[in-house]
Scaffold this active site. Structure first.
Site, PDB file in Angstrom:
ATOM      1  N   HIS A   1       0.814  -1.225   0.000  1.00 33.06           N
ATOM      2  CA  HIS A   1       0.000   0.000   0.000  1.00 33.06           C
ATOM      3  C   HIS A   1       0.841   1.267   0.000  1.00 33.06           C
ATOM      4  O   HIS A   1       0.365   2.347   0.384  1.00 33.06           O
ATOM      5  CB  HIS A   1      -0.937  -0.005   1.222  1.00 33.06           C
ATOM      6  CG  HIS A   1      -2.290   0.590   0.951  1.00 33.06           C
ATOM      7  ND1 HIS A   1      -2.704   1.765   1.505  1.00 33.06           N
ATOM      8  CD2 HIS A   1      -3.321   0.157   0.173  1.00 33.06           C
ATOM      9  CE1 HIS A   1      -3.935   2.039   1.098  1.00 33.06           C
ATOM     10  NE2 HIS A   1      -4.334   1.075   0.280  1.00 33.06           N
TER      11      HIS A   1
ATOM     12  N   GLU B   1      -1.810   1.141  -9.254  1.00 36.14           N
ATOM     13  CA  GLU B   1      -3.104   1.741  -8.955  1.00 36.14           C
ATOM     14  C   GLU B   1      -3.036   3.263  -8.908  1.00 36.14           C
ATOM     15  O   GLU B   1      -4.048   3.939  -9.071  1.00 36.14           O
ATOM     16  CB  GLU B   1      -3.671   1.204  -7.640  1.00 36.14           C
ATOM     17  CG  GLU B   1      -2.917   1.640  -6.395  1.00 36.14           C
ATOM     18  CD  GLU B   1      -3.461   0.985  -5.139  1.00 36.14           C
ATOM     19  OE1 GLU B   1      -4.069   1.697  -4.324  1.00 36.14           O
ATOM     20  OE2 GLU B   1      -3.277  -0.236  -4.984  1.00 36.14           O
TER      21      GLU B   1
ATOM     22  N   HIS C   1      -6.869  -2.917 -10.761  1.00 38.96           N
ATOM     23  CA  HIS C   1      -7.221  -2.461  -9.415  1.00 38.96           C
ATOM     24  C   HIS C   1      -8.696  -2.088  -9.391  1.00 38.96           C
ATOM     25  O   HIS C   1      -9.196  -1.474 -10.321  1.00 38.96           O
ATOM     26  CB  HIS C   1      -6.359  -1.231  -9.097  1.00 38.96           C
ATOM     27  CG  HIS C   1      -6.579  -0.632  -7.756  1.00 38.96           C
ATOM     28  ND1 HIS C   1      -7.174   0.603  -7.585  1.00 38.96           N
ATOM     29  CD2 HIS C   1      -6.246  -1.056  -6.519  1.00 38.96           C
ATOM     30  CE1 HIS C   1      -7.193   0.906  -6.290  1.00 38.96           C
ATOM     31  NE2 HIS C   1      -6.644  -0.085  -5.619  1.00 38.96           N
TER      32      HIS C   1
END
Length: 385
Positions: free
Chosen positions: A188, A238, A288
């Site tokens: 992330h 993403e 994504h």
């Protein structure tokens, strides 16, 4: 005679954190899109309004010319806001064209290369009990793959104690499910370069399906050092918004799986081009999708026609979707049924997803003001969420 000129564009900001777009032609054909940046719905809505001048009155079938004008016509290009606004409009135009010609969108993109698509969904990574409980729920629901955050908030250089706890969740899943469950780990962008190799050392024994966003996309140059360090597939993308954003990492050969988002990376038109470009580098694609049903349907049409698509993310049941979920806005939820870990090829024309406008209007009255949480380390310094 059908009049395919675009007459009206409407926006619906609905919970949990979505923005839907409705495009209507003069003959009454409706197309749906999902133009949103999570936490910036109003900003993207304003951008859509600014782009209307290039869209209203155009023939909805002129998808590529409209895309080029929206992308190039404002002089300044790219970035999350503009590309997300373009994405939603583009999705809606493909939906209209499919309905106009009475075929699913994937047929317009060259036809399907598969009859079903492998899926994965999120499970919580807050504590071991939640991980096991939610993984069992997803397996029972038909999934054969899941993804979870690899870490919580991390210091630029974290303590050995924090590093050692990172592998606990995937360790428990491996012990519980063996290799019957594929497990993706999402860093992330929370992890900075000094920590990545050490974390990979802790995770490698449990053989994750991939490591996602090991560093922030603005630090993609660090992938040159990370990629040769591990045999775990590296995924990212993403927070990359066009083929030009992906060009350098593909050329450098430092990624195995790219993850453009159908609501951020220029819609169906641009992600199809990104997927084809990646195929030339022998790189796979796994779009994504932490968003709603229109974004998911759009992603699946890309998957259906892309030989290098390997797995598709779904946000069904994700922790963001409190009170409202993907299927709540859909009249034909069966198209998203997961059987033996896969979703079957769509059959309806256009995107194939029928939006429940009554539920949409109800959700619009509720609206949302979703924003990213702000995390801080123990010393008060900002921590990536």
């Amino acid at each position: 005679m059908d009049d395919s000129r675009i007459e009206k564009i409407e926006l619906f900001k609905v919970p949990p954190r979505w923005l839907f777009l409705k495009v209507t032609t003069k003959s009454g054909i409706v197309g749906w899109g999902e133009p949103v940046v999570e936490g910036k719905a109003d900003t993207v809505a304003a951008c859509v309004k600014e782009l209307e001048q290039y869209v209203i009155g155009r023939n909805a079938n002129d998808i590529e010319d409209i895309w080029q004008i929206l992308y190039r016509g404002g002089f300044y290009r790219g970035g999350p806001i503009l590309m997300s606004a373009i994405s939603g409009i583009d999705q809606a135009l493909w939906d209209i064209k499919g309905k106009f010609l009475n075929v699913p969108v994937f047929e317009l993109l060259g036809g399907a290369v598969r009859h079903k698509m492998k899926m994965y969904c999120w499970i919580g990574g807050d504590n071991p009990d939640v991980v096991l409980e939610q993984a069992h729920e997803k397996v029972k629901a038909g999934y054969q793959a899941v993804k979870m955050n690899a870490t919580g908030g991390m210091q630029w250089v974290s303590s050995l104690k924090d590093i050692k706890t990172v592998a606990l969740n995937i360790k428990l899943l491996r012990e519980e499910f063996g290799y019957d469950l594929d497990i993706g780990l999402d860093f992330h962008g929370r992890v900075h370069k000094p920590m990545v190799k050490k974390l990979i050392d802790e995770l490698a024994p449990y053989e994750p399906m991939f490591i996602e966003e090991p560093v922030l996309s603005e630090n993609n140059d660090a992938l040159k050092h990370i990629y040769p360090y591990t045999n775990i597939p590296i995924a990212t993308g993403e927070r990359m918004f066009s083929r030009w954003d992906f060009k350098e990492i593909l050329h450098q050969g430092v990624v195995d799986i790219i993850q453009p988002d159908l609501s951020h990376a220029g819609g169906i038109s641009e992600v199809r081009r990104i997927a084809t470009m990646a195929e030339a580098y022998d790189v796979t694609i796994a779009p994504h999708c932490p968003l709603g049903p229109i974004s998911l349907a759009s992603a699946l049409h890309i998957d259906f026609v892309s030989a290098n698509a390997i797995i598709q993310e779904s946000s069904l049941g994700i922790h963001y979707n409190q009170g409202y979920d993907i299927l709540d806005y859909v009249l034909n939820p069966e198209i998203f049924d997961v059987k033996d870990g896969h979703i079957d090829l769509f059959k309806k024309p256009g995107l194939g997803v029928e939006i429940n406008e009554e539920k949409l209007l109800e959700g619009q009255k509720v609206g949302h003001n979703w924003a990213n949480p702000i995390w801080r380390n123990e010393d008060g310094n900002f921590s990536e969420w």
